[in-house]
Design a protein around this motif. Sequence first.
Motif, PDB file in Angstrom:
ATOM      1  N   SER A 158      -6.704  -3.286   7.754  1.00  0.00           N
ATOM      2  CA  SER A 158      -6.753  -2.586   6.761  1.00  0.00           C
ATOM      3  C   SER A 158      -5.207  -1.348   6.415  1.00  0.00           C
ATOM      4  O   SER A 158      -4.289  -0.797   6.873  1.00  0.00           O
ATOM      5  CB  SER A 158      -7.526  -1.387   6.770  1.00  0.00           C
ATOM      6  OG  SER A 158      -6.870   0.238   5.890  1.00  0.00           O
ATOM      7  N   GLY A 159      -4.116  -2.116   5.026  1.00  0.00           N
ATOM      8  CA  GLY A 159      -3.350  -1.571   4.736  1.00  0.00           C
ATOM      9  C   GLY A 159      -2.922  -0.640   4.534  1.00  0.00           C
ATOM     10  O   GLY A 159      -1.860   0.588   4.835  1.00  0.00           O
ATOM     11  N   VAL A 164       1.489  -1.070   0.247  1.00  0.00           N
ATOM     12  CA  VAL A 164       0.243   0.022   0.015  1.00  0.00           C
ATOM     13  C   VAL A 164       1.316   1.412   0.190  1.00  0.00           C
ATOM     14  O   VAL A 164       1.767   1.315   1.445  1.00  0.00           O
ATOM     15  CB  VAL A 164      -0.848  -0.044   1.482  1.00  0.00           C
ATOM     16  CG1 VAL A 164      -2.097   1.321   1.074  1.00  0.00           C
ATOM     17  CG2 VAL A 164      -1.678  -1.190   1.140  1.00  0.00           C
ATOM     18  N   THR A 165       1.250   2.254  -1.066  1.00  0.00           N
ATOM     19  CA  THR A 165       1.366   3.099  -1.097  1.00  0.00           C
ATOM     20  C   THR A 165       0.742   4.527  -1.653  1.00  0.00           C
ATOM     21  O   THR A 165       1.847   5.170  -1.724  1.00  0.00           O
ATOM     22  CB  THR A 165       2.851   3.225  -2.142  1.00  0.00           C
ATOM     23  OG1 THR A 165       2.557   2.307  -3.547  1.00  0.00           O
ATOM     24  CG2 THR A 165       3.651   1.581  -1.679  1.00  0.00           C
ATOM     25  N   THR A 166      -0.311   4.489  -2.062  1.00  0.00           N
ATOM     26  CA  THR A 166      -1.307   5.861  -2.778  1.00  0.00           C
ATOM     27  C   THR A 166      -1.813   6.656  -0.735  1.00  0.00           C
ATOM     28  O   THR A 166      -1.209   5.890   0.285  1.00  0.00           O
ATOM     29  CB  THR A 166      -2.637   5.383  -3.029  1.00  0.00           C
ATOM     30  OG1 THR A 166      -3.208   4.481  -2.036  1.00  0.00           O
ATOM     31  CG2 THR A 166      -2.151   4.328  -4.078  1.00  0.00           C
ATOM     32  N   LYS A 167      -1.336   7.824  -1.517  1.00  0.00           N
ATOM     33  CA  LYS A 167      -1.752   8.902  -0.655  1.00  0.00           C
ATOM     34  C   LYS A 167      -2.899   8.741  -0.071  1.00  0.00           C
ATOM     35  O   LYS A 167      -4.130   8.997  -1.340  1.00  0.00           O
ATOM     36  CB  LYS A 167      -1.241  10.430  -0.703  1.00  0.00           C
ATOM     37  CG  LYS A 167       0.294  10.236  -1.482  1.00  0.00           C
ATOM     38  CD  LYS A 167       0.941   9.965   0.585  1.00  0.00           C
ATOM     39  CE  LYS A 167       2.736  10.095   0.497  1.00  0.00           C
ATOM     40  NZ  LYS A 167       3.727   9.827   1.354  1.00  0.00           N
ATOM     41  N   GLU A 175      -4.916  -1.055  19.088  1.00  0.00           N
ATOM     42  CA  GLU A 175      -3.163  -1.812  19.784  1.00  0.00           C
ATOM     43  C   GLU A 175      -2.413  -1.631  18.800  1.00  0.00           C
ATOM     44  O   GLU A 175      -1.141  -1.852  18.698  1.00  0.00           O
ATOM     45  CB  GLU A 175      -3.792  -3.056  20.053  1.00  0.00           C
ATOM     46  CG  GLU A 175      -2.267  -3.913  20.603  1.00  0.00           C
ATOM     47  CD  GLU A 175      -1.389  -3.616  21.913  1.00  0.00           C
ATOM     48  OE1 GLU A 175      -0.770  -3.569  22.147  1.00  0.00           O
ATOM     49  OE2 GLU A 175      -2.514  -3.058  22.469  1.00  0.00           O
ATOM     50  N   LEU A 176      -2.587  -2.499  17.181  1.00  0.00           N
ATOM     51  CA  LEU A 176      -1.846  -1.859  16.196  1.00  0.00           C
ATOM     52  C   LEU A 176      -0.912  -0.458  15.977  1.00  0.00           C
ATOM     53  O   LEU A 176      -0.067  -0.145  15.439  1.00  0.00           O
ATOM     54  CB  LEU A 176      -2.472  -2.465  15.261  1.00  0.00           C
ATOM     55  CG  LEU A 176      -2.621  -3.961  14.472  1.00  0.00           C
ATOM     56  CD1 LEU A 176      -3.440  -4.198  13.562  1.00  0.00           C
ATOM     57  CD2 LEU A 176      -1.333  -4.521  14.705  1.00  0.00           C
ATOM     58  N   MET A 204       0.900 -10.292   5.886  1.00  0.00           N
ATOM     59  CA  MET A 204       0.864 -11.774   5.525  1.00  0.00           C
ATOM     60  C   MET A 204      -0.775 -12.567   5.026  1.00  0.00           C
ATOM     61  O   MET A 204      -1.663 -11.446   5.977  1.00  0.00           O
ATOM     62  CB  MET A 204       1.431 -12.761   7.094  1.00  0.00           C
ATOM     63  CG  MET A 204       2.349 -12.142   7.198  1.00  0.00           C
ATOM     64  SD  MET A 204       3.085 -13.770   8.322  1.00  0.00           S
ATOM     65  CE  MET A 204       3.876 -15.570   7.447  1.00  0.00           C
ATOM     66  N   PRO A 205      -0.773 -13.178   4.095  1.00  0.00           N
ATOM     67  CA  PRO A 205      -2.209 -13.532   3.417  1.00  0.00           C
ATOM     68  C   PRO A 205      -3.097 -13.631   4.716  1.00  0.00           C
ATOM     69  O   PRO A 205      -4.123 -13.806   4.622  1.00  0.00           O
ATOM     70  CB  PRO A 205      -1.642 -14.691   2.873  1.00  0.00           C
ATOM     71  CG  PRO A 205      -0.132 -14.677   2.502  1.00  0.00           C
ATOM     72  CD  PRO A 205       0.446 -13.694   3.545  1.00  0.00           C
ATOM     73  N   PRO A 206      -2.939 -14.702   5.652  1.00  0.00           N
ATOM     74  CA  PRO A 206      -3.840 -14.978   6.664  1.00  0.00           C
ATOM     75  C   PRO A 206      -4.113 -14.046   7.831  1.00  0.00           C
ATOM     76  O   PRO A 206      -5.719 -13.821   7.770  1.00  0.00           O
ATOM     77  CB  PRO A 206      -2.796 -15.708   7.422  1.00  0.00           C
ATOM     78  CG  PRO A 206      -2.038 -15.832   6.841  1.00  0.00           C
ATOM     79  CD  PRO A 206      -1.268 -15.026   5.732  1.00  0.00           C
ATOM     80  N   PHE A 207      -3.821 -12.378   7.470  1.00  0.00           N
ATOM     81  CA  PHE A 207      -4.642 -11.027   7.569  1.00  0.00           C
ATOM     82  C   PHE A 207      -5.562 -10.358   7.248  1.00  0.00           C
ATOM     83  O   PHE A 207      -5.259  -9.536   7.636  1.00  0.00           O
ATOM     84  CB  PHE A 207      -3.025 -10.774   8.519  1.00  0.00           C
ATOM     85  CG  PHE A 207      -2.161 -11.675   9.751  1.00  0.00           C
ATOM     86  CD1 PHE A 207      -2.944 -12.686  10.655  1.00  0.00           C
ATOM     87  CD2 PHE A 207      -0.558 -12.251   9.795  1.00  0.00           C
ATOM     88  CE1 PHE A 207      -2.496 -13.657  11.402  1.00  0.00           C
ATOM     89  CE2 PHE A 207      -0.220 -12.696  10.407  1.00  0.00           C
ATOM     90  CZ  PHE A 207      -0.236 -13.656  11.351  1.00  0.00           C
ATOM     91  N   ARG A 208      -5.108 -10.587   6.467  1.00  0.00           N
ATOM     92  CA  ARG A 208      -5.176  -8.913   5.127  1.00  0.00           C
ATOM     93  C   ARG A 208      -6.490  -8.808   4.738  1.00  0.00           C
ATOM     94  O   ARG A 208      -7.008  -7.910   5.106  1.00  0.00           O
ATOM     95  CB  ARG A 208      -5.400  -9.430   3.506  1.00  0.00           C
ATOM     96  CG  ARG A 208      -3.257 -10.155   3.115  1.00  0.00           C
ATOM     97  CD  ARG A 208      -2.890 -10.247   1.950  1.00  0.00           C
ATOM     98  NE  ARG A 208      -2.046 -10.009   1.813  1.00  0.00           N
ATOM     99  CZ  ARG A 208      -0.959 -10.625   1.076  1.00  0.00           C
ATOM    100  NH1 ARG A 208      -1.444 -11.184  -0.226  1.00  0.00           N
ATOM    101  NH2 ARG A 208       0.338 -10.266   0.443  1.00  0.00           N
TER     102      ARG A 208
END
Length: 166
Positions: free
Chosen positions: A39-40, A3-6, A153-154, A31-35
Amino acid sequence: MRVTTKNSGRHKNGVSGGAKAPKARVVVQIMPPFRRKISGSWLRQVAETTLSSQVTGNHDLPVEGREISLFIADDATLLDLNQRYRGLDEVTDVLAFSFLHSMHSKSENEASAEELAVFPYAESQEELFGEVIVSLPQAENQAHQAGHPLHKELAILVIHGVLHLL
């Protein structure tokens, strides 16, 4: 997931995107299991807002044109990295590797700049400012224990990791 968009404005979880954007690019990989759990773009916004709050007016931080990699991983990844780079045989919630600081000083348990140069999660080693790796299972456990939502927490862990890069 990269994810690199503004984005600008305010995210529903309360992180303001109104601060001046940092000159560093934040790349988020999950990681794929957490996508589906997080939200990235929101994680990137947390990292960018933290970076902006520290970089604004501080021209001594060489972040211009550099990249910060934020990787959301599992416990096994954090255990492996903690063993390999810190000599600790335990899972941790967040690790931060500052490539700027690793070139200036090193304790006996820190990896050398040469060891970090082959770090796996960054897009470009030459432009890398630092890397933050967060264990999603640890974040989930800590959120449950603290009685607050996972996104809070994240945010705490991402902020903590980004500040260690500086």
